[in-house]
Design a protein around this motif. Structure first.
Motif, PDB file in Angstrom:
ATOM      1  N   ASP A 215       0.817  -1.222   0.000  1.00 48.72           N
ATOM      2  CA  ASP A 215       0.000   0.000   0.000  1.00 48.72           C
ATOM      3  C   ASP A 215       0.849   1.270   0.000  1.00 48.72           C
ATOM      4  OD1 ASP A 215      -2.548  -1.044  -0.266  1.00 48.72           O
ATOM      5  OD2 ASP A 215      -2.633  -1.572   1.857  1.00 48.72           O
ATOM      6  N   THR A 216       2.142   1.146  -0.338  1.00 49.08           N
ATOM      7  CA  THR A 216       3.025   2.323  -0.335  1.00 49.08           C
ATOM      8  C   THR A 216       3.285   2.791  -1.771  1.00 49.08           C
ATOM      9  OG1 THR A 216       4.122   1.370   1.577  1.00 49.08           O
ATOM     10  CG2 THR A 216       5.276   3.168   0.465  1.00 49.08           C
ATOM     11  N   PRO A 217       3.054   4.079  -2.064  1.00 50.36           N
ATOM     12  CA  PRO A 217       3.315   4.550  -3.432  1.00 50.36           C
ATOM     13  C   PRO A 217       4.807   4.758  -3.701  1.00 50.36           C
ATOM     14  CG  PRO A 217       2.439   6.339  -2.074  1.00 50.36           C
ATOM     15  CD  PRO A 217       2.470   5.116  -1.200  1.00 50.36           C
ATOM     16  N   VAL A 218       5.285   4.222  -4.825  1.00 49.83           N
ATOM     17  CA  VAL A 218       6.650   4.504  -5.306  1.00 49.83           C
ATOM     18  C   VAL A 218       6.461   5.392  -6.533  1.00 49.83           C
ATOM     19  CG1 VAL A 218       8.715   3.479  -6.358  1.00 49.83           C
ATOM     20  CG2 VAL A 218       7.612   2.355  -4.405  1.00 49.83           C
ATOM     21  N   MET A 219       7.028   6.607  -6.461  1.00 51.04           N
ATOM     22  CA  MET A 219       6.615   7.630  -7.421  1.00 51.04           C
ATOM     23  C   MET A 219       7.699   8.013  -8.418  1.00 51.04           C
ATOM     24  SD  MET A 219       3.878   9.250  -5.613  1.00 51.04           S
ATOM     25  CE  MET A 219       4.241  10.977  -5.645  1.00 51.04           C
ATOM     26  N   SER A 220       7.232   8.309  -9.625  1.00 54.37           N
ATOM     27  CA  SER A 220       8.107   8.909 -10.629  1.00 54.37           C
ATOM     28  C   SER A 220       7.432  10.212 -11.055  1.00 54.37           C
ATOM     29  CB  SER A 220       8.260   7.951 -11.814  1.00 54.37           C
ATOM     30  OG  SER A 220       8.906   8.604 -12.872  1.00 54.37           O
ATOM     31  N   ASP A 221       7.885  11.314 -10.417  1.00 57.11           N
ATOM     32  CA  ASP A 221       7.306  12.630 -10.700  1.00 57.11           C
ATOM     33  C   ASP A 221       8.202  13.290 -11.758  1.00 57.11           C
ATOM     34  OD1 ASP A 221       6.477  15.219 -10.734  1.00 57.11           O
ATOM     35  OD2 ASP A 221       6.377  15.445  -8.550  1.00 57.11           O
ATOM     36  N   PHE A 222       7.697  13.396 -12.994  1.00 58.38           N
ATOM     37  CA  PHE A 222       8.544  13.857 -14.103  1.00 58.38           C
ATOM     38  C   PHE A 222       9.106  15.256 -13.855  1.00 58.38           C
ATOM     39  CE2 PHE A 222       5.502  11.057 -16.738  1.00 58.38           C
ATOM     40  CZ  PHE A 222       6.235   9.925 -16.439  1.00 58.38           C
ATOM     41  N   ALA A 223       8.416  16.047 -13.037  1.00 58.12           N
ATOM     42  CA  ALA A 223       8.894  17.410 -12.750  1.00 58.12           C
ATOM     43  C   ALA A 223      10.220  17.367 -12.003  1.00 58.12           C
ATOM     44  CB  ALA A 223       7.852  18.154 -11.929  1.00 58.12           C
ATOM     45  N   LYS A 224      10.520  16.191 -11.369  1.00 63.52           N
ATOM     46  CA  LYS A 224      11.733  16.113 -10.547  1.00 63.52           C
ATOM     47  C   LYS A 224      12.950  15.613 -11.317  1.00 63.52           C
ATOM     48  CE  LYS A 224       9.489  15.764  -6.106  1.00 63.52           C
ATOM     49  NZ  LYS A 224       8.915  14.845  -5.139  1.00 63.52           N
TER      50      LYS A 224
ATOM     51  N   LYS B 234      10.812   0.404  -1.563  1.00 59.98           N
ATOM     52  CA  LYS B 234       9.991   1.451  -0.946  1.00 59.98           C
ATOM     53  C   LYS B 234      10.880   2.451  -0.219  1.00 59.98           C
ATOM     54  CE  LYS B 234       6.899  -1.735   0.769  1.00 59.98           C
ATOM     55  NZ  LYS B 234       5.831  -2.234   1.631  1.00 59.98           N
ATOM     56  N   ASN B 235      11.916   1.942   0.475  1.00 63.71           N
ATOM     57  CA  ASN B 235      12.761   2.842   1.262  1.00 63.71           C
ATOM     58  C   ASN B 235      13.809   3.552   0.414  1.00 63.71           C
ATOM     59  OD1 ASN B 235      11.893   2.783   4.152  1.00 63.71           O
ATOM     60  ND2 ASN B 235      11.882   0.606   3.609  1.00 63.71           N
ATOM     61  N   LEU B 236      14.401   2.821  -0.543  1.00 61.39           N
ATOM     62  CA  LEU B 236      15.418   3.464  -1.391  1.00 61.39           C
ATOM     63  C   LEU B 236      14.797   4.563  -2.253  1.00 61.39           C
ATOM     64  CD1 LEU B 236      17.594   0.406  -2.512  1.00 61.39           C
ATOM     65  CD2 LEU B 236      18.124   2.129  -0.782  1.00 61.39           C
ATOM     66  N   SER B 237      13.532   4.373  -2.629  1.00 65.87           N
ATOM     67  CA  SER B 237      12.911   5.376  -3.511  1.00 65.87           C
ATOM     68  C   SER B 237      12.678   6.708  -2.787  1.00 65.87           C
ATOM     69  CB  SER B 237      11.600   4.854  -4.091  1.00 65.87           C
ATOM     70  OG  SER B 237      10.616   4.840  -3.090  1.00 65.87           O
ATOM     71  N   LYS B 238      12.857   6.690  -1.444  1.00 71.90           N
ATOM     72  CA  LYS B 238      12.708   7.959  -0.704  1.00 71.90           C
ATOM     73  C   LYS B 238      13.992   8.791  -0.771  1.00 71.90           C
ATOM     74  CE  LYS B 238       9.456   5.956   2.563  1.00 71.90           C
ATOM     75  NZ  LYS B 238       9.529   5.092   3.740  1.00 71.90           N
ATOM     76  N   ILE B 239      15.099   8.160  -1.184  1.00 74.08           N
ATOM     77  CA  ILE B 239      16.364   8.905  -1.302  1.00 74.08           C
ATOM     78  C   ILE B 239      16.325   9.669  -2.624  1.00 74.08           C
ATOM     79  CG2 ILE B 239      18.882   8.668  -1.476  1.00 74.08           C
ATOM     80  CD1 ILE B 239      18.541   6.023   0.111  1.00 74.08           C
ATOM     81  N   SER B 240      16.449  10.990  -2.547  1.00 72.30           N
ATOM     82  CA  SER B 240      16.116  11.782  -3.735  1.00 72.30           C
ATOM     83  C   SER B 240      17.018  11.491  -4.941  1.00 72.30           C
ATOM     84  CB  SER B 240      16.037  13.262  -3.376  1.00 72.30           C
ATOM     85  OG  SER B 240      17.172  13.913  -3.772  1.00 72.30           O
ATOM     86  N   SER B 241      18.335  11.229  -4.725  1.00 65.81           N
ATOM     87  CA  SER B 241      19.203  10.979  -5.888  1.00 65.81           C
ATOM     88  C   SER B 241      18.821   9.654  -6.572  1.00 65.81           C
ATOM     89  CB  SER B 241      20.668  10.954  -5.462  1.00 65.81           C
ATOM     90  OG  SER B 241      20.849   9.931  -4.516  1.00 65.81           O
ATOM     91  N   LEU B 242      18.398   8.657  -5.780  1.00 65.83           N
ATOM     92  CA  LEU B 242      18.004   7.370  -6.381  1.00 65.83           C
ATOM     93  C   LEU B 242      16.640   7.506  -7.054  1.00 65.83           C
ATOM     94  CD1 LEU B 242      19.185   4.752  -3.720  1.00 65.83           C
ATOM     95  CD2 LEU B 242      20.361   5.606  -5.741  1.00 65.83           C
ATOM     96  N   ASN B 243      15.766   8.280  -6.414  1.00 72.36           N
ATOM     97  CA  ASN B 243      14.445   8.488  -7.012  1.00 72.36           C
ATOM     98  C   ASN B 243      14.572   9.199  -8.362  1.00 72.36           C
ATOM     99  OD1 ASN B 243      11.780  10.474  -7.164  1.00 72.36           O
ATOM    100  ND2 ASN B 243      11.365   8.350  -6.624  1.00 72.36           N
TER     101      ASN B 243
END
Ligand SMILES: Cc1cc2nc3c(=O)[nH]c(=O)nc-3n(C[C@H](O)[C@H](O)[C@H](O)COP(=O)(O)OP(=O)(O)OC[C@H]3O[C@@H](n4cnc5c(N)ncnc54)[C@H](O)[C@@H]3O)c2cc1C
Length: 432
Positions: free
Chosen positions: A78-87, A370-379
């Motif tokens: 139930d955790t979103p892993v996001m790809s926000d193109f603006a970032k 889920k946790n690595l995707s919170k690190i901004s450089s990896l995201n």
């Protein structure tokens, strides 16, 4: 009839390639069996396609016609892993766009085909290519049937580009098509439903993973949503229920659809089923012929890379052809570079998608992602890959894949996961 270049199929690959070639003064004909607009799957586009649309001169038209897509969001449990193109970083090929579109494919493909016609391409719709004509290993033309008059025609040509998509005319005729290792199938339809999930309301792609599969929600206009399920052929066969019951099962049981959509969900299209989704042709080109887009390779709908790979390879092969013409030796050398690039893309997307499915079967991998995707450089790396920039850091994709492979192999020794596939008479088991 004689044309310098004949193209089989007027989808995104065929229409883009024809436009590039005609713009450079070539005499090009497209033979397309359907009347456009026609239904086609593949509604979620990538930002890396935006520069190609602009290059073809249709970006503004698309922008005023279709929904804006700001990114993609995959629910791991139930955790979103996001790809926000603006970032994306300043190095992204799509840094000047930072968004994509959600499209109704019938209309999207029609705009591209009209654009090809406006650039001087001869477009023959209702024309089914029955087979290619060979003199030994050399292709010299096509056998075509006009589906309105039922008349057969022979087309002589210097070069054939097969852009016939899933049908893959040449690869089928020559028995070149092989299934990929994923062994997945898909069932999908369009629904009238209210979007409640926050990102879905804003035009994002939203998906949810389940054991060995996932479900997509793609908003295509104000009140219609494309809903589809991708899972293993085995899961589907074991369930032995109808495609409609199968799709219904996931819509009723997954938390994304239960909470993310309003109560009233009405199907407004037929249900479509694709078995043996992923495949690749053993050869991509030969003497006076080449395969482009899905006719060459299709990997998986996960990460929505199909239309981008089709249009990107169309742009690349147009560049190669315009540089070398059909001077046999120099064109063959250039086409082997085209093939090498395509194979690299295929391998990288396959690794990304395979990693996704491995995570769907492994709790620890999901925890990690889920946790690595919170690190901004990896995201940001994730934003680039899922935006269509595969060349950005291939080493990182390979490292991710081999890490997933190693952890999965270890876990297989200790752990067995339940399947989310519906078993006859039993309720679903969801990963939690
Ligand atoms: C379940 C599923 C979901 C997908 N979701 C997405 C997504 O969200 N985003 C995305 O980017 N991609 C998605 N794709 C992939 C996408 O649909 C394709 O990659 C894309 O359409 C490829 O474009 P193309 O031009 O190569 O082929 P196509 O779009 O298939 O065009 C081929 C054309 O050739 C014509 N044709 C075929 N045979 C003949 C013949 N014998 N004679 C004449 N004409 C012929 C067809 O009528 C068609 O118009 C999905 C695919 C599947 C299976």
């Amino acid at each position: 009839m004689n044309y310098e270049i004949a193209i089989i199929g007027g989808g995104p690959a065929g229409a883009s390639l024809a436009t590039y070639l005609a713009r450079a003064g070539k005499s090009v004909a497209i033979f397309e069996k359907s009347d456009f607009p026609r239904f086609h799957i593949g509604e979620s586009l990538l930002p890396a396609t935006m520069p190609i649309l602009q290059d073809l001169g249709v970006y503004e038209r698309m922008r005023s016609t279709f929904l804006n897509k700001p990114g993609g969001c995959w629910y791991y449990d139930d955790t979103p892993v996001m790809s926000d193109f603006a970032k994306c970083r300043e190095t992204a090929s799509f840094k000047d766009f930072r968004h994509a579109f959600m499209v109704e494919r019938g209309e999207f493909d029609r705009i591209l085909l009209d654009n090809a016609r406006d650039h001087g391409v001869r477009v023959f719709q209702h024309h089914l290519v029955r087979e290619a004509i060979w003199e030994g290993e050399r292709m010299t033309g096509l056998q075509v049937k006009d589906l309105q008059t039922m008349e057969g025609k022979s087309i002589r040509t210097e070069m054939v580009f097969d852009c016939s998509g899933y049908r893959s005319v040449i690869a089928s005729q020559r028995n070149l098509r092989k299934p990929n290792r994923l062994k997945k199938m898909a069932i999908f339809a369009h629904y009238r439903a209210e979007a409640l999930e926050e990102r879905l309301k804003q035009g994002w792609f939203v998906g949810q993973m389940f054991y060995d599969g996932w479900l997509w929600l793609i908003p295509i206009d104000k009140d219609r949503i494309s809903i589809g399920v991708v899972t293993t052929l085995d899961n589907y066969k074991k369930a032995s229920i109808s495609p409609e019951q199968f799709l219904d099962h996931y819509i009723r049981t997954l938390s994304l659809t239960r909470k993310g959509l309003g109560k009233n969900i009405e199907r407004v299209s037929d249900i479509y089923l694709y078995g043996n989704l992923g495949y690749s042709s053993e050869r991509i080109f030969g003497d006076r012929w080449a395969l482009v887009g899905d006719a060459a390779v299709f990997i998986d709908p996960c990460y929505s890379s199909g239309v981008h790979l089709a249009m990107d390879s169309a742009r690349e092969i147009a560049r190669v052809y315009l540089e070398h013409g059909y001077d046999a030796r120099s064109l063959q050398n250039a086409l082997s570079k085209y093939e090498k690039r395509l194979r690299q893309h295929e391998e990288l997307v396959l690794m990304l998608v395979d990693s996704f499915y491995m995570a769907s079967r492994n709790k620890f991998l999901r925890f990690l992602v889920k946790n690595l995707s919170k690190i901004s450089s990896l995201n940001q790396k994730f934003v680039h890959f899922t935006g269509g920039d595969l060349a950005d850091d291939p080493g990182y994709i390979k490292m991710t894949y081999y890490t997933h492979l190693a952890i999965s192999a270890l876990a297989n020794v200790f752990q067995r996961q339940p399947s989310a596939a519906p078993e006859k008479g039993k309720s679903a088991v969801l990963i939690k």
